[in-house]
Design a protein around this motif. Structure first.
Motif, PDB file in Angstrom:
ATOM      1  N   ARG A  95      -6.705   1.545  -8.492  1.00  0.00           N
ATOM      2  CA  ARG A  95      -6.670   2.628  -9.553  1.00  0.00           C
ATOM      3  C   ARG A  95      -6.041   3.727  -8.915  1.00  0.00           C
ATOM      4  O   ARG A  95      -5.503   4.640  -9.920  1.00  0.00           O
ATOM      5  N   ALA A  96      -6.403   4.444  -7.708  1.00  0.00           N
ATOM      6  CA  ALA A  96      -5.998   5.179  -6.975  1.00  0.00           C
ATOM      7  C   ALA A  96      -4.607   5.072  -6.597  1.00  0.00           C
ATOM      8  O   ALA A  96      -3.622   6.092  -6.203  1.00  0.00           O
ATOM      9  N   GLN A  97      -4.004   3.884  -6.603  1.00  0.00           N
ATOM     10  CA  GLN A  97      -2.813   3.274  -6.130  1.00  0.00           C
ATOM     11  C   GLN A  97      -2.634   3.789  -4.722  1.00  0.00           C
ATOM     12  O   GLN A  97      -1.489   4.606  -4.318  1.00  0.00           O
ATOM     13  N   GLN A  98      -3.473   3.567  -3.719  1.00  0.00           N
ATOM     14  CA  GLN A  98      -3.456   4.115  -2.402  1.00  0.00           C
ATOM     15  C   GLN A  98      -4.081   3.008  -1.629  1.00  0.00           C
ATOM     16  O   GLN A  98      -5.058   2.238  -1.942  1.00  0.00           O
ATOM     17  N   ALA A  99      -3.785   2.788  -0.339  1.00  0.00           N
ATOM     18  CA  ALA A  99      -4.064   2.028   0.817  1.00  0.00           C
ATOM     19  C   ALA A  99      -4.878   2.957   1.583  1.00  0.00           C
ATOM     20  O   ALA A  99      -4.434   4.215   1.887  1.00  0.00           O
ATOM     21  N   ALA A 100      -5.816   2.442   2.431  1.00  0.00           N
ATOM     22  CA  ALA A 100      -6.711   3.217   3.455  1.00  0.00           C
ATOM     23  C   ALA A 100      -6.789   2.595   4.441  1.00  0.00           C
ATOM     24  O   ALA A 100      -7.275   1.233   4.605  1.00  0.00           O
ATOM     25  N   ILE A 101      -6.711   2.920   5.755  1.00  0.00           N
ATOM     26  CA  ILE A 101      -6.615   2.192   7.084  1.00  0.00           C
ATOM     27  C   ILE A 101      -7.600   3.363   7.877  1.00  0.00           C
ATOM     28  O   ILE A 101      -7.321   4.638   7.954  1.00  0.00           O
ATOM     29  N   ALA A 102      -8.779   2.769   8.452  1.00  0.00           N
ATOM     30  CA  ALA A 102      -9.716   3.552   9.276  1.00  0.00           C
ATOM     31  C   ALA A 102      -8.675   3.727  10.600  1.00  0.00           C
ATOM     32  O   ALA A 102      -8.314   2.872  11.261  1.00  0.00           O
ATOM     33  N   VAL A 103      -8.776   5.032  11.038  1.00  0.00           N
ATOM     34  CA  VAL A 103      -8.294   5.398  12.509  1.00  0.00           C
ATOM     35  C   VAL A 103      -9.152   6.332  13.235  1.00  0.00           C
ATOM     36  O   VAL A 103     -10.311   6.955  12.468  1.00  0.00           O
ATOM     37  N   THR A 104      -8.944   6.474  14.474  1.00  0.00           N
ATOM     38  CA  THR A 104      -9.825   7.135  15.591  1.00  0.00           C
ATOM     39  C   THR A 104      -8.770   8.377  15.775  1.00  0.00           C
ATOM     40  O   THR A 104      -7.462   8.234  16.270  1.00  0.00           O
ATOM     41  N   CYS A 113     -12.749  11.634  16.697  1.00  0.00           N
ATOM     42  CA  CYS A 113     -13.546  11.317  15.328  1.00  0.00           C
ATOM     43  C   CYS A 113     -12.650  10.279  14.575  1.00  0.00           C
ATOM     44  O   CYS A 113     -11.799   9.954  14.798  1.00  0.00           O
ATOM     45  N   GLU A 114     -13.803   9.830  13.706  1.00  0.00           N
ATOM     46  CA  GLU A 114     -13.037   8.626  12.476  1.00  0.00           C
ATOM     47  C   GLU A 114     -12.553   9.400  11.571  1.00  0.00           C
ATOM     48  O   GLU A 114     -13.182  10.360  11.072  1.00  0.00           O
ATOM     49  N   ALA A 115     -11.480   8.630  11.040  1.00  0.00           N
ATOM     50  CA  ALA A 115     -11.027   9.280   9.787  1.00  0.00           C
ATOM     51  C   ALA A 115      -9.946   7.929   9.054  1.00  0.00           C
ATOM     52  O   ALA A 115     -10.153   7.117   9.450  1.00  0.00           O
ATOM     53  N   MET A 116      -9.742   8.489   7.676  1.00  0.00           N
ATOM     54  CA  MET A 116      -8.897   7.418   6.761  1.00  0.00           C
ATOM     55  C   MET A 116      -7.430   7.978   7.007  1.00  0.00           C
ATOM     56  O   MET A 116      -7.209   9.096   6.816  1.00  0.00           O
ATOM     57  N   LEU A 117      -6.556   6.926   6.954  1.00  0.00           N
ATOM     58  CA  LEU A 117      -5.036   7.199   6.899  1.00  0.00           C
ATOM     59  C   LEU A 117      -4.997   6.593   5.608  1.00  0.00           C
ATOM     60  O   LEU A 117      -5.110   5.617   5.171  1.00  0.00           O
ATOM     61  N   VAL A 118      -4.460   7.275   4.721  1.00  0.00           N
ATOM     62  CA  VAL A 118      -4.254   7.101   3.214  1.00  0.00           C
ATOM     63  C   VAL A 118      -2.803   6.916   3.118  1.00  0.00           C
ATOM     64  O   VAL A 118      -2.044   8.096   3.239  1.00  0.00           O
ATOM     65  N   LEU A 119      -2.316   6.011   2.490  1.00  0.00           N
ATOM     66  CA  LEU A 119      -0.838   5.564   2.198  1.00  0.00           C
ATOM     67  C   LEU A 119      -0.631   5.401   0.836  1.00  0.00           C
ATOM     68  O   LEU A 119      -1.478   4.633   0.065  1.00  0.00           O
ATOM     69  N   THR A 120       0.484   5.689   0.092  1.00  0.00           N
ATOM     70  CA  THR A 120       1.048   5.275  -1.075  1.00  0.00           C
ATOM     71  C   THR A 120       1.502   4.173  -0.997  1.00  0.00           C
ATOM     72  O   THR A 120       1.817   3.627   0.087  1.00  0.00           O
ATOM     73  N   PRO A 121       1.867   3.474  -1.980  1.00  0.00           N
ATOM     74  CA  PRO A 121       2.481   2.149  -1.961  1.00  0.00           C
ATOM     75  C   PRO A 121       3.875   2.418  -1.516  1.00  0.00           C
ATOM     76  O   PRO A 121       4.284   1.129  -0.628  1.00  0.00           O
ATOM     77  N   ALA A 122       4.800   3.163  -1.330  1.00  0.00           N
ATOM     78  CA  ALA A 122       5.939   3.439  -0.966  1.00  0.00           C
ATOM     79  C   ALA A 122       5.726   3.525   0.724  1.00  0.00           C
ATOM     80  O   ALA A 122       6.589   2.695   1.286  1.00  0.00           O
ATOM     81  N   GLN A 123       4.912   4.066   1.016  1.00  0.00           N
ATOM     82  CA  GLN A 123       4.545   4.151   2.394  1.00  0.00           C
ATOM     83  C   GLN A 123       4.110   2.893   3.128  1.00  0.00           C
ATOM     84  O   GLN A 123       4.439   2.478   3.973  1.00  0.00           O
TER      85      GLN A 123
END
Length: 146
Positions: A95-104, A113-123
């Motif tokens: 729906r958001a057309q995004q991928a999310a990868i958990a990162v430190t 700290c823990e965070a999320m790396l959010v990527l577009t389809p092109a990325q």
């Protein structure tokens, strides 16, 4: 290529008092919004003798004063040294057309700290291609080392 963001416009001094005031201690680094984000070391605290904080650039220089209520002062963020992926599955939100990868996120002071790396389809496609190339280079290096 990194996306460009617009430059932040200067704020009026009455807007600088919004948010939680920061009350630094002697020797702390503080960012002064009233001085266009200038960073200084707190060399004197508000007291009966002085109605303001006194700051000095970390490398020395001319001192300046900041409001005694700390309204224009903010803590200086600790610099990030690097980011590492966590051992978790990546998630794609169609729906958001995004991928999310958990990162430190690792900081210069040793914290993390823990965070999320959010990527577009092109990325996602770009990094897929780059990771394939890296895996190929790794395999070639292994074969040469045999």
């Amino acid at each position: 290529m990194a996306e460009q963001t617009s430059k932040q416009l200067p704020t009026q001094s009455k807007d600088l008092i919004a948010g939680t005031p920061f009350h630094p201690r002697l020797g702390d680094l503080a960012l002064d919004l009233a001085k266009e984000g200038r960073i200084g070391v707190v060399v004197a605290l508000p007291s009966d003798d002085s109605a303001s904080y006194q700051l000095r650039a970390p490398g020395g220089g001319v001192d300046w004063r900041a409001r005694s209520d700390g309204a224009t002062l903010r803590p200086v963020p600790v610099p990030v040294t690097h980011v590492t992926p966590m051992r978790r599955d990546a998630v794609y939100d169609h729906r958001a057309q995004q991928a999310a990868i958990a990162v430190t996120v690792h900081y210069e002071d040793g914290g993390s700290c823990e965070a999320m790396l959010v990527l577009t389809p092109a990325q996602v496609e770009l990094y897929h291609t780059q990771l394939e190339r890296l895996l190929g280079a790794r395999e070639s290096a292994r074969e040469r080392g045999r």
